[in-house]
Design a protein around this motif. Structure first.
Motif, PDB file in Angstrom:
ATOM      1  N   ILE A  80       0.863  -1.171   0.000  1.00 10.82           N
ATOM      2  CA  ILE A  80       0.000   0.000   0.000  1.00 10.82           C
ATOM      3  C   ILE A  80       0.900   1.222   0.000  1.00 10.82           C
ATOM      4  CG2 ILE A  80      -1.683   1.306   1.336  1.00 10.82           C
ATOM      5  CD1 ILE A  80      -2.661  -1.386   2.444  1.00 10.82           C
ATOM      6  N   LEU A  81       0.796   2.027  -1.066  1.00 13.15           N
ATOM      7  CA  LEU A  81       1.562   3.266  -1.160  1.00 13.15           C
ATOM      8  C   LEU A  81       0.752   4.393  -0.550  1.00 13.15           C
ATOM      9  CD1 LEU A  81       3.033   3.073  -4.763  1.00 13.15           C
ATOM     10  CD2 LEU A  81       4.248   2.846  -2.607  1.00 13.15           C
ATOM     11  N   ILE A  82       1.433   5.253   0.200  1.00 16.88           N
ATOM     12  CA  ILE A  82       0.779   6.363   0.882  1.00 16.88           C
ATOM     13  C   ILE A  82       1.466   7.646   0.453  1.00 16.88           C
ATOM     14  CG2 ILE A  82       0.216   7.351   3.135  1.00 16.88           C
ATOM     15  CD1 ILE A  82       0.615   4.458   4.243  1.00 16.88           C
ATOM     16  N   SER A  87      -1.548   8.267  -7.922  1.00 17.95           N
ATOM     17  CA  SER A  87      -1.251   6.857  -8.178  1.00 17.95           C
ATOM     18  C   SER A  87      -1.082   6.049  -6.884  1.00 17.95           C
ATOM     19  CB  SER A  87       0.012   6.728  -9.031  1.00 17.95           C
ATOM     20  OG  SER A  87       1.133   7.223  -8.320  1.00 17.95           O
ATOM     21  N   CYS A  88      -1.090   6.701  -5.731  1.00 16.92           N
ATOM     22  CA  CYS A  88      -0.948   6.001  -4.447  1.00 16.92           C
ATOM     23  C   CYS A  88      -2.260   5.308  -4.072  1.00 16.92           C
ATOM     24  CB  CYS A  88      -0.559   6.984  -3.341  1.00 16.92           C
ATOM     25  SG  CYS A  88       1.117   7.613  -3.514  1.00 16.92           S
ATOM     26  N   THR A  89      -2.145   4.278  -3.253  1.00 18.50           N
ATOM     27  CA  THR A  89      -3.324   3.562  -2.768  1.00 18.50           C
ATOM     28  C   THR A  89      -4.108   4.434  -1.798  1.00 18.50           C
ATOM     29  OG1 THR A  89      -1.996   1.559  -2.907  1.00 18.50           O
ATOM     30  CG2 THR A  89      -4.108   1.382  -1.777  1.00 18.50           C
ATOM     31  N   ALA A 102       5.294   6.958   1.954  1.00 16.64           N
ATOM     32  CA  ALA A 102       5.611   5.727   2.688  1.00 16.64           C
ATOM     33  C   ALA A 102       4.960   4.536   1.999  1.00 16.64           C
ATOM     34  CB  ALA A 102       5.144   5.825   4.133  1.00 16.64           C
ATOM     35  N   ARG A 103       5.397   3.359   2.445  1.00 17.10           N
ATOM     36  CA  ARG A 103       4.854   2.113   1.896  1.00 17.10           C
ATOM     37  C   ARG A 103       4.641   1.144   3.047  1.00 17.10           C
ATOM     38  NH1 ARG A 103       7.632  -2.656  -1.393  1.00 17.10           N
ATOM     39  NH2 ARG A 103       9.373  -2.262   0.003  1.00 17.10           N
ATOM     40  N   VAL A 104       3.484   0.484   3.050  1.00 18.42           N
ATOM     41  CA  VAL A 104       3.177  -0.583   4.005  1.00 18.42           C
ATOM     42  C   VAL A 104       3.075  -1.857   3.177  1.00 18.42           C
ATOM     43  CG1 VAL A 104       1.499  -1.454   5.669  1.00 18.42           C
ATOM     44  CG2 VAL A 104       1.956   0.999   5.551  1.00 18.42           C
ATOM     45  N   PHE A 105       3.876  -2.866   3.524  1.00 15.05           N
ATOM     46  CA  PHE A 105       3.922  -4.057   2.688  1.00 15.05           C
ATOM     47  C   PHE A 105       4.078  -5.321   3.527  1.00 15.05           C
ATOM     48  CE2 PHE A 105       8.199  -2.589   3.331  1.00 15.05           C
ATOM     49  CZ  PHE A 105       8.970  -3.732   3.469  1.00 15.05           C
TER      50      PHE A 105
END
Length: 152
Positions: A80-82, A87-89, A102-105
């Motif tokens: 999940i791109l923040i 284009s971010c989630t 940030a990114r949550v993966f």
């Protein structure tokens, strides 16, 4: 001369239209729509789950503070791109967040948070995230003016 005046008037109204359109998009911003959760067609027979850990894991990412409070994103197998970029989630309309903040993966049965070189930083609790860091269930992550956390 009359045609010149009418042409100028049309250009003036076109300019006013585009200014109002830009102001409207700045005020109302980008709409975020989450896909509805799939509904099973047939209920499966009750069988024991192969792993208690998988059943006890987080199922959603929730914005708990900030302009988008209450926004929920279901977790899947992808990152999940923040940030502010469309284009971010999770699109944050926040002057304190970067375009790709940030990114949550997921990785090996755990979720991680990673700062993507943002200007103001990403914080897990009170600690600044400088490398991919495990993200425990319910731990607050501050991205700009928003706070997010993993929930069941």
């Amino acid at each position: 001369m009359t045609l010149l005046r009418l042409g100028f008037l049309v250009l003036l109204w076109a300019f006013v239209y585009f200014v109002i359109r830009v102001l409207r998009s700045d005020l109302y911003g980008t709409r975020i729509t989450a896909a509805p959760a799939p509904v099973p067609a047939v209920s499966a027979p009750a069988t024991p789950t192969p792993s208690r850990k998988a059943a006890a894991g987080p199922t959603r990412l929730v914005v708990t503070a900030g302009p988008l409070t209450g926004t929920t994103i279901p977790l899947g197998s992808s990152a999940i791109l923040i940030g502010r970029s469309p284009s971010c989630t999770l699109v944050l309309e926040d002057d304190y967040s970067s375009s790709r903040h940030a990114r949550v993966f997921p990785q090996s049965d755990a979720w991680f948070v990673e700062d993507l070189g943002s200007t103001n930083g990403t914080f897990l609790g009170k600690d600044k995230v400088t490398e991919p860091t495990p993200l425990p269930l319910g731990a607050p992550v501050r991205v700009g003016q928003s706070t997010i956390e993993l929930q069941r």
